[in-house]
Design a protein around this motif. Sequence first.
Motif, PDB file in Angstrom:
ATOM      1  N   PRO A  12       0.783  -1.200   0.052  1.00 47.31           N
ATOM      2  CA  PRO A  12       0.069  -0.071  -0.012  1.00 47.31           C
ATOM      3  C   PRO A  12       0.891   1.226  -0.142  1.00 47.31           C
ATOM      4  O   PRO A  12       1.989   1.396   0.625  1.00 47.31           O
ATOM      5  CB  PRO A  12      -0.831  -0.071   1.383  1.00 47.31           C
ATOM      6  N   ALA A  13       0.557   2.195  -0.966  1.00 43.56           N
ATOM      7  CA  ALA A  13       0.885   3.383  -1.223  1.00 43.56           C
ATOM      8  C   ALA A  13       1.337   4.379   0.219  1.00 43.56           C
ATOM      9  O   ALA A  13       2.383   4.934   0.622  1.00 43.56           O
ATOM     10  CB  ALA A  13       0.641   4.233  -2.256  1.00 43.56           C
ATOM     11  N   SER A  14       0.156   4.110   0.979  1.00 41.51           N
ATOM     12  CA  SER A  14       0.176   5.064   2.351  1.00 41.51           C
ATOM     13  C   SER A  14       1.682   4.463   3.248  1.00 41.51           C
ATOM     14  O   SER A  14       2.081   5.266   4.002  1.00 41.51           O
ATOM     15  CB  SER A  14      -1.012   4.746   3.106  1.00 41.51           C
ATOM     16  N   ILE A  15       1.845   3.103   3.153  1.00 40.34           N
ATOM     17  CA  ILE A  15       3.117   2.611   3.741  1.00 40.34           C
ATOM     18  C   ILE A  15       4.355   3.353   3.533  1.00 40.34           C
ATOM     19  O   ILE A  15       5.025   3.743   4.178  1.00 40.34           O
ATOM     20  CB  ILE A  15       3.043   1.132   4.118  1.00 40.34           C
TER      21      ILE A  15
END
Lengths: 63, 304
Positions: free
Chosen positions: A23-26
């Motif tokens: 996930p890009a958020s990580i």
Amino acid sequence: MYSELVNIFSVIAIGSFVGLPVPASITIRLIPLLNEDIKHMIAKANRLDDEFGDLFGILNMEA
Amino acid sequence: MLLSSKEGLSRVILVTGKGGVGKTTFSALLSLAIAPYEKDVRVVSIDPSHHLGDVLETELSHEERKILDNLRAAELNMDILVENYLRKESEFLKRTYKATSALNLEKFFDVLKYAPGIEEEAVAEHLFSYFKEDVVTIVDTPPTGPTLRILSFPWIQEMWLQKLIELRAKIVGLKESIDSIKMGKKVEIDDKILYELLKMREEVSTKINLLRDSKEFGVFVVTIPERLPLLDMERLIVELKKKMVKIIGIVLNKYNESRDRDVLERIRSQYQGIPIVLIPSHDSSNIIGKERLLHLLREVKVIE
């Protein structure tokens, strides 16, 4: 072993920018902390054709 | 009230099911059914092919619009959600890399909007904002597949974080051993990355706990008495049970008592304890506008 793990960690952590489905958020949260690890990953990539150089790098030996 | 649940309604209610089973109609019905009993109700559609406005016979947009005194509705625009989400994330990146602004490189961060899965992340993040408000929110969703991807997002994050934490802990352990040998004494590494990963896992666990708290979150599974929608419902229920998410009820839409009694009996015996909402067979093209929805609502039966 240590060097390989740092390399694998960086590849996975910035995976969303290189096609891995992390996930890009990580990735975005980790990027500011990954400077050293990314440098390590790039150095490792540069030594891909230089097995001796890689070995010396792992052993912290200067040519 | 549509469901005289003893526990009361969840704060955020997801209405999901296969495409074309009547999720939007049920979302609108539910919002009208609970509005008289709740202080504040909101019904929103996150299906990119919106029909909520058509069913309510009101032009809807991303901005909420008043339908009744205590009921508002909106059709969320995915592009706006992704933009808002990325603006927050990009600001964080741009703050971190201040030098890039001087070189006019910040526009390259905008490429993030094309990152795989970013839409699911943005929608999931937006849905979590509803938990902070004292409003019952009904969410009309896209078909099962995309909805499960949105709903699964915190679990996917948790899985990735767990793997990254394991790997990082191994790295820190090795670094400690190597440095201890070099220094000739025990060295402890304060690893910022491991700390950040643990912090993120805590945040994600909080989100998962919200989704597992029936006071906060619940799902209505909508189906019709046909083979494929029924199979879809079974798979969806398996997924929801695996995630330990509360199923508020199964909605059997377009139910014809003389024709579909067997289907109803099968659902009742298979899913004991889950209320079943029966919406009688109707011409869905006719169920448009509040008056007709309220008329249909009077014919809805609930088997608890």
